[in-house]
Design a protein around this motif. Structure first.
Motif, short mmCIF file in Angstrom:
data_model
loop_
_atom_site.label_atom_id
_atom_site.label_comp_id
_atom_site.label_asym_id
_atom_site.label_seq_id
_atom_site.Cartn_x
_atom_site.Cartn_y
_atom_site.Cartn_z
N ARG A 146 0.82 -1.21 0.00
CA ARG A 146 0.00 0.00 0.00
C ARG A 146 0.84 1.26 0.00
N SER A 147 2.05 1.17 0.60
CA SER A 147 2.91 2.36 0.64
C SER A 147 3.35 2.78 -0.77
N LYS A 148 3.39 1.81 -1.71
CA LYS A 148 3.73 2.12 -3.10
C LYS A 148 2.51 2.06 -4.02
N HIS A 149 1.31 1.96 -3.40
CA HIS A 149 0.05 1.95 -4.17
C HIS A 149 0.06 0.86 -5.25
N ILE A 150 0.55 -0.31 -4.88
CA ILE A 150 0.65 -1.42 -5.83
C ILE A 150 -0.65 -2.21 -5.84
N ALA A 151 -1.20 -2.40 -7.02
CA ALA A 151 -2.41 -3.20 -7.18
C ALA A 151 -2.03 -4.67 -7.30
N VAL A 152 -2.70 -5.53 -6.54
CA VAL A 152 -2.39 -6.96 -6.53
C VAL A 152 -3.56 -7.74 -7.10
N THR A 153 -3.27 -8.59 -8.08
CA THR A 153 -4.26 -9.50 -8.63
C THR A 153 -3.86 -10.92 -8.24
N LEU A 154 -4.77 -11.63 -7.59
CA LEU A 154 -4.47 -12.97 -7.10
C LEU A 154 -5.37 -13.98 -7.81
N ASN A 155 -4.76 -14.85 -8.57
CA ASN A 155 -5.49 -15.88 -9.30
C ASN A 155 -5.02 -17.26 -8.84
N LEU A 156 -5.72 -17.81 -7.86
CA LEU A 156 -5.36 -19.13 -7.33
C LEU A 156 -6.46 -20.11 -7.71
N ALA A 157 -6.08 -21.19 -8.38
CA ALA A 157 -7.05 -22.18 -8.83
C ALA A 157 -7.77 -22.81 -7.63
N ASN A 158 -9.08 -23.05 -7.80
CA ASN A 158 -9.86 -23.66 -6.72
C ASN A 158 -9.43 -25.09 -6.43
N ASP A 159 -8.93 -25.78 -7.47
CA ASP A 159 -8.54 -27.18 -7.30
C ASP A 159 -7.04 -27.32 -7.05
N LEU A 160 -6.43 -26.31 -6.45
CA LEU A 160 -4.99 -26.33 -6.22
C LEU A 160 -4.63 -27.47 -5.26
N PRO A 161 -3.81 -28.44 -5.69
CA PRO A 161 -3.47 -29.56 -4.81
C PRO A 161 -2.45 -29.16 -3.75
N LEU A 162 -2.36 -29.96 -2.71
CA LEU A 162 -1.36 -29.75 -1.67
C LEU A 162 0.02 -30.13 -2.19
N VAL A 163 1.03 -29.45 -1.68
CA VAL A 163 2.41 -29.72 -2.08
C VAL A 163 3.17 -30.27 -0.88
N GLY A 164 3.91 -31.33 -1.09
CA GLY A 164 4.72 -31.87 0.00
C GLY A 164 5.96 -31.01 0.20
N GLY A 165 6.12 -30.44 1.40
CA GLY A 165 7.27 -29.56 1.61
C GLY A 165 7.36 -29.05 3.02
N TRP A 166 8.22 -28.05 3.18
CA TRP A 166 8.47 -27.42 4.48
C TRP A 166 7.82 -26.04 4.47
N PRO A 167 6.74 -25.85 5.23
CA PRO A 167 5.96 -24.60 5.17
C PRO A 167 6.79 -23.34 5.39
N GLY A 168 7.68 -23.37 6.39
CA GLY A 168 8.50 -22.19 6.67
C GLY A 168 9.37 -21.80 5.50
N GLU A 169 9.98 -22.80 4.84
CA GLU A 169 10.83 -22.51 3.68
C GLU A 169 10.01 -21.94 2.53
N LEU A 170 8.83 -22.52 2.29
CA LEU A 170 7.99 -22.02 1.20
C LEU A 170 7.53 -20.59 1.46
N ASN A 171 7.20 -20.27 2.71
CA ASN A 171 6.82 -18.90 3.04
C ASN A 171 7.99 -17.94 2.82
N GLN A 172 9.22 -18.39 3.12
CA GLN A 172 10.41 -17.57 2.84
C GLN A 172 10.56 -17.37 1.34
N LEU A 173 10.25 -18.40 0.56
CA LEU A 173 10.31 -18.31 -0.90
C LEU A 173 9.36 -17.23 -1.40
N TRP A 174 8.08 -17.29 -0.98
CA TRP A 174 7.10 -16.29 -1.44
C TRP A 174 7.49 -14.90 -0.96
#
Length: 460
Positions: free
Chosen positions: A334-362
């Motif tokens: 919001r500080s840079k007035h950036i517009a965000v468009t989020l398109n996440l598929a409803n049938d998105l499957p679960l991914v086997g992984g480490w949640p903390g690492e994936l959050n660091q990735l995003w």
């Protein structure tokens, strides 16, 4: 003490033959340096291997003045160039903290060193690998702490607004409730039938969930109309009846309908009761909405850090992690007035992984995109199944793009285009490491106005 005896004091040279140390001495230059002598400034070319014989020097974050110490070197330590190192230019300042004496070997001798003196080369290469390992560990920790600092600052800012709203609304509600006995007294003097009471209740509940959004001009016009209506019907508006009525969508037609059901004698008391309860409802709704916002932020940070989960591999909903990351970066967006468009598929499957690492990735990819975007830019995040075995996530921004000349270098550790002190150059390197740990792939496509980072992760 001779130079050879001084070099024999270096633990790294314990197994190096004297003849090889003498070769080093014969081709090196002994230099004495005063205290506070700047050996290298940021951006200087590095041409020498330096062995510290006496004194102390530091690598710091300052350019021409004091800065935070990044590394300290005392006697029997090594600075500068080492065999097989790709170091060309230094990113930080090197300065003496005490009068020092060093032995300097020019880079022109390193080829001969590596080809003819294996024990000496091995000892120096071991120093280089140790240096890289320690510096990488330190810088990765600093990068993670910097990332946590940015999230914490944003979270503190995001929490401050709803917390302030709760406190403000609670104080106002406390003052407002003090007027309730007087309003109750006025209601007790009204002569209303059950049908009339029901009609007032119906008008109240019909409007109570209707908070309308009006422009300043529309609101002012409607308040003027309601105020005129109240004046025409002899209702005292000294306690601002018009404002709350308009906020909940009451028009002059609604007031005409209420009047037709209750009569002129009961109008002032009924409107006072209506406004009193509308204001109470508004304050309660404000507290409720602010409390829900606080709850959302707390849940986001809890899910982001996975405080209530184990540290092992598990089935991870990618959409949840992306949404939590966006929530925590919302202040920066919001500080840079950036517009965000989020398109996440409803049938998105679960991914086997480490949640903390994936959050660091995003976090690293989105934070990187935000830094690259101009004020008012566009960020698009999409995620969908890619066949039956993978999930493909794309993070797209409409920034200036990545020049072709550096596109192949962006995933290299410590490579950054940001100013000194603004980035460690490890964000994309860490992102790539996380993807590799999950047996996935990451690639980038970029041109002016469109940069896409594509992350492909296996479902199992």
């Amino acid at each position: 003490m001779t130079l050879l005896e001084s070099l024999r004091q270096f633990p790294a040279f314990e197994t190096v033959p004297d003849v090889q140390l003498q070769w080093l001495i014969d081709r090196s230059e002994e230099v004495s340096l005063p205290i506070h002598h700047v050996i290298n400034k940021p951006g200087d070319k590095v041409d020498h291997l330096m062995l510290v014989l006496e004194g102390r020097m530091v690598i710091d974050s300052g350019q021409n003045g004091p800065g935070d110490d990044l590394a300290t070197f005392g006697p029997q330590s090594f600075l500068g160039l080492l065999p097989f190192s790709r170091l060309e230019h230094i990113r930080n300042r090197v300065i003496t903290e005490a009068p020092s004496r060093v032995l300097r070997l020019h880079r022109d001798h390193l080829r001969e060193l590596s080809q003819t003196h294996y024990e000496l080369t091995g000892a120096l290469v071991h120093q280089m690998t140790t240096r890289v390992r320690e510096y990488t560990r330190q810088t990765q920790q600093e990068d993670k702490m910097a990332s946590l600092g940015r999230l914490s600052a944003g979270l503190a800012h995001e929490l401050n607004n709803p917390v302030a709203a709760v406190v403000r609304s609670a104080d106002t509600l406390k003052e407002h409730m003090r007027a309730t006995p007087e309003n109750f007294k006025a209601i007790m003097h009204l002569n209303l039938t059950n049908e009339q009471v029901d009609s007032v209740d119906e008008a109240f509940f019909r409007k109570v969930d209707q908070r309308i959004n009006l422009s300043l001009l529309e609101r002012t016009t409607l308040e003027d109309d309601v105020t005129d209506w109240l004046d025409d019907h002899g209702v005292d508006d000294s306690v601002d009846l018009a404002g709350p009525l308009v906020e909940f969508g009451f028009t002059t037609d609604d007031l005409d309908s209420v009047l037709a059901r209750i009569g002129d004698d009961n109008l002032a008391g009924v409107l006072a009761w209506l406004v009193n309860n509308l204001v109470t409802e508004k304050l309660v709704m404000d507290i409720s909405e602010a409390s829900k916002r606080i709850s959302t932020l707390v849940n986001s940070i809890k899910n982001y850090t996975h405080m209530d989960r184990g540290v092992g591999k598990e089935q991870v909903p990618l959409g949840e992690g992306i949404r939590n990351t966006l929530t925590l970066l919302d202040h920066k967006l919001r500080s840079k007035h950036i517009a965000v468009t989020l398109n996440l598929a409803n049938d998105l499957p679960l991914v086997g992984g480490w949640p903390g690492e994936l959050n660091q990735l995003w976090t690293n990819l989105i934070d990187n995109a935000v830094d690259a975007l101009p004020d008012g830019g566009q960020l698009t995040i999409s995620s969908e199944p890619d066949g039956s075995e993978f999930v493909l996530t794309k993070i797209t921004d409409n920034g200036s793009g990545i020049p072709d000349a550096i596109k192949d270098n962006i995933f290299e550790p410590f490579f950054t285009t940001k100013e000194i002190g603004k980035g460690t150059g490890l964000g994309l390197d860490i992102a790539q490491g996380v993807v590799k740990h999950h047996n996935g792939s990451i690639k980038v496509e970029s041109e002016p106005g469109r940069t896409v980072f594509s992350v492909c992760l296996p479902i199992q």
